[in-house]
Design a protein around this motif. Sequence first.
Motif, PDB file in Angstrom:
ATOM      1  N   PRO A  33       0.825  -1.208   0.000  1.00 35.07           N
ATOM      2  CA  PRO A  33       0.000   0.000   0.000  1.00 35.07           C
ATOM      3  C   PRO A  33       0.860   1.259   0.000  1.00 35.07           C
ATOM      4  CG  PRO A  33      -0.706  -1.543   1.708  1.00 35.07           C
ATOM      5  CD  PRO A  33       0.593  -2.045   1.199  1.00 35.07           C
ATOM      6  N   ASN A  34       0.292   2.328  -0.550  1.00 35.16           N
ATOM      7  CA  ASN A  34       1.034   3.580  -0.544  1.00 35.16           C
ATOM      8  C   ASN A  34       1.120   4.156   0.872  1.00 35.16           C
ATOM      9  OD1 ASN A  34      -1.295   5.297  -0.048  1.00 35.16           O
ATOM     10  ND2 ASN A  34      -1.826   5.097  -2.204  1.00 35.16           N
ATOM     11  N   ALA A  35       1.927   5.207   1.011  1.00 31.89           N
ATOM     12  CA  ALA A  35       2.228   5.756   2.335  1.00 31.89           C
ATOM     13  C   ALA A  35       0.993   6.308   3.035  1.00 31.89           C
ATOM     14  CB  ALA A  35       3.291   6.842   2.209  1.00 31.89           C
ATOM     15  N   ALA A  36       0.054   6.858   2.275  1.00 34.61           N
ATOM     16  CA  ALA A  36      -1.165   7.408   2.893  1.00 34.61           C
ATOM     17  C   ALA A  36      -2.001   6.310   3.529  1.00 34.61           C
ATOM     18  CB  ALA A  36      -1.970   8.175   1.855  1.00 34.61           C
ATOM     19  N   PRO A  81      -1.015 -10.876   9.517  1.00 36.23           N
ATOM     20  CA  PRO A  81      -1.679  -9.752  10.175  1.00 36.23           C
ATOM     21  C   PRO A  81      -0.843  -8.487  10.287  1.00 36.23           C
ATOM     22  CG  PRO A  81      -2.133 -11.779  11.357  1.00 36.23           C
ATOM     23  CD  PRO A  81      -1.131 -12.121  10.301  1.00 36.23           C
ATOM     24  N   ASN A  82       0.463  -8.606  10.505  1.00 35.89           N
ATOM     25  CA  ASN A  82       1.286  -7.432  10.749  1.00 35.89           C
ATOM     26  C   ASN A  82       2.267  -7.127   9.622  1.00 35.89           C
ATOM     27  OD1 ASN A  82       0.134  -7.068  13.343  1.00 35.89           O
ATOM     28  ND2 ASN A  82       1.475  -8.670  14.148  1.00 35.89           N
ATOM     29  N   SER A  83       2.100  -7.783   8.492  1.00 39.45           N
ATOM     30  CA  SER A  83       3.034  -7.554   7.381  1.00 39.45           C
ATOM     31  C   SER A  83       2.676  -6.314   6.574  1.00 39.45           C
ATOM     32  CB  SER A  83       3.051  -8.762   6.446  1.00 39.45           C
ATOM     33  OG  SER A  83       1.823  -8.837   5.713  1.00 39.45           O
ATOM     34  N   HIS A  84       1.375  -6.020   6.498  1.00 37.71           N
ATOM     35  CA  HIS A  84       0.861  -4.923   5.668  1.00 37.71           C
ATOM     36  C   HIS A  84       1.291  -5.097   4.209  1.00 37.71           C
ATOM     37  CE1 HIS A  84      -0.168  -3.600   9.543  1.00 37.71           C
ATOM     38  NE2 HIS A  84       0.953  -2.986   9.829  1.00 37.71           N
ATOM     39  N   GLY A 129      -3.944   3.088   8.126  1.00 39.52           N
ATOM     40  CA  GLY A 129      -4.038   1.809   8.805  1.00 39.52           C
ATOM     41  C   GLY A 129      -5.286   1.004   8.523  1.00 39.52           C
ATOM     42  N   CYS A 130      -6.033   1.336   7.483  1.00 38.48           N
ATOM     43  CA  CYS A 130      -7.287   0.629   7.187  1.00 38.48           C
ATOM     44  C   CYS A 130      -7.024  -0.577   6.292  1.00 38.48           C
ATOM     45  CB  CYS A 130      -8.274   1.589   6.539  1.00 38.48           C
ATOM     46  SG  CYS A 130      -8.689   2.979   7.598  1.00 38.48           S
ATOM     47  N   PHE A 131      -6.263  -1.516   6.797  1.00 38.30           N
ATOM     48  CA  PHE A 131      -5.801  -2.626   5.974  1.00 38.30           C
ATOM     49  C   PHE A 131      -6.908  -3.638   5.681  1.00 38.30           C
ATOM     50  CE2 PHE A 131      -2.051  -1.156   8.406  1.00 38.30           C
ATOM     51  CZ  PHE A 131      -1.354  -0.614   7.336  1.00 38.30           C
TER      52      PHE A 131
END
Length: 498
Positions: free
Chosen positions: A386-389, A410-413, A394-396
């Motif tokens: 995902p991009n920086a915004a 869960p925490n890799s994004h 944090g709405c993954f």
Amino acid sequence: MEISQQTREFIRSHRTDDVRDLALHAKRTPDLDLPWALDQIAGWQTARTKLPQWADTDGIIYPPHLSMEQCSSEPTARYKAELATRLMASDGAPAQSDIAAHAQSEQSDEPHDTTISTTTADTAAPDVASAAPRRGRLIDLTGGFGVDFSTMARNFAQAVYVERQPDLCDIARHNLDLLGLGDAQVVNADAASFLATAEDADIIVIDPARRDEHGGRTFAIADCTPDILGMLDLLTAKAGHVLVKLSPMLDWHKAVEDCRGTVREVHIVAVANECKELLLVLRGQPDAVPVEDVTVTVHCVNITARGTERFTVVADAAGVHAVGTARHPDDAATCAANAESVNANAVCTDSTDGEPVAEGGPTGNAVGNPGNHADDGLPFRYLYEPNAAIMKAGCFAALSSAFRVPQLAPNSHLFISDTSVEGFPGRAFRVATVMTMGKKDLKRGLSGLTHANIATRNFPMSVSQLRGRLKLQDGGDAYLFATTDRDDRRIIIRATHL
């Protein structure tokens, strides 16, 4: 402003030279205002990249370094101008002719008001305004260098620039004249005292200083000047919409909570995948509605050379819902809005703990534990960052649902798929191989590599530590993502950028 001919010639002759070298070695003469000339040279050099249209305008005067550092860039200023125009349109403010607007500005009784006149053509200014009649009234309570003000003011019938520093007001008078905004009002006043007696406005803009009395950086709203939280009642009473610019370092959840039920929109704005601004749109009286009952629309925006990536979610008492996503190359929308919604129990958070995870992807495999494909042996073929915004928002879970791409863990994004997903707001990669940290696996997976772009996500080593371990130089066409999968295994994904 009186500027000697020698000072002008010095600036013109040396504006591409190193400012520090000039400060040490330039010849001092009575007619040369060297400190001021150095400020102008440094300002122009910053403007070349941050404000190119300003840099191309002859005669622009630049403020000292701190004001140049804090001012908006042209892309973010244009974004705010577009946002202000949309907010105005939602209110249906009546159009006024330029003649009527000028007549109103002449009759205004604002304190410390100075009206600027000009006949300069608007040729070098940022092209934000449309051919439609200008509407409504804008007040910028923290005018600063005037980049945001000059960009937004073009769409308003009346525009008032307020700034407590007299020197910045003098610069604004000069520059607004050059930029074709001679009917704007420049007011040298403190924001709070001006607002107390000001007429109502359609849009009020406020960008509090994020430096303390000792020059140190501050990030919390309560530590900024002016005191926005103390002015909430007056701000929201005086304007249909209040646009607040804050540090991108600030937690937007905390900002929404601090503003006591007045936040209607959050805009997280990145440029070239670097978060630059956090914007809040306020409306309504503080504490009129409990914070938990307020619906807040969160806009994640990444402005790039290829276009603008947008991902929008709505957070309310029921959860977080993805309501739209689009890429706008050359400002033309080419992707349809996506109306997928997330499970009502989902939470929009920028924490790395307990992030909701979509359990299935296009292939039906569990996240982080997909089966190998018979043809290439890969557990997944495509990887998305995902991009920086969006990373800031944090709405993954909402992103996962909207694009039907599961999270790797869960925490890799990081997100994965078997087939290419068009329009993902961020970077997309074609996976070449997935390896563990075992020596044999690393030797196989890194075969032929001497250079690589390395990123770590939820991984126990830093980029520099991993680069040393793998003995790879920076750069090249290969990308390595070191992360932890759903089974708590340390893995490295080798990929190429699409």
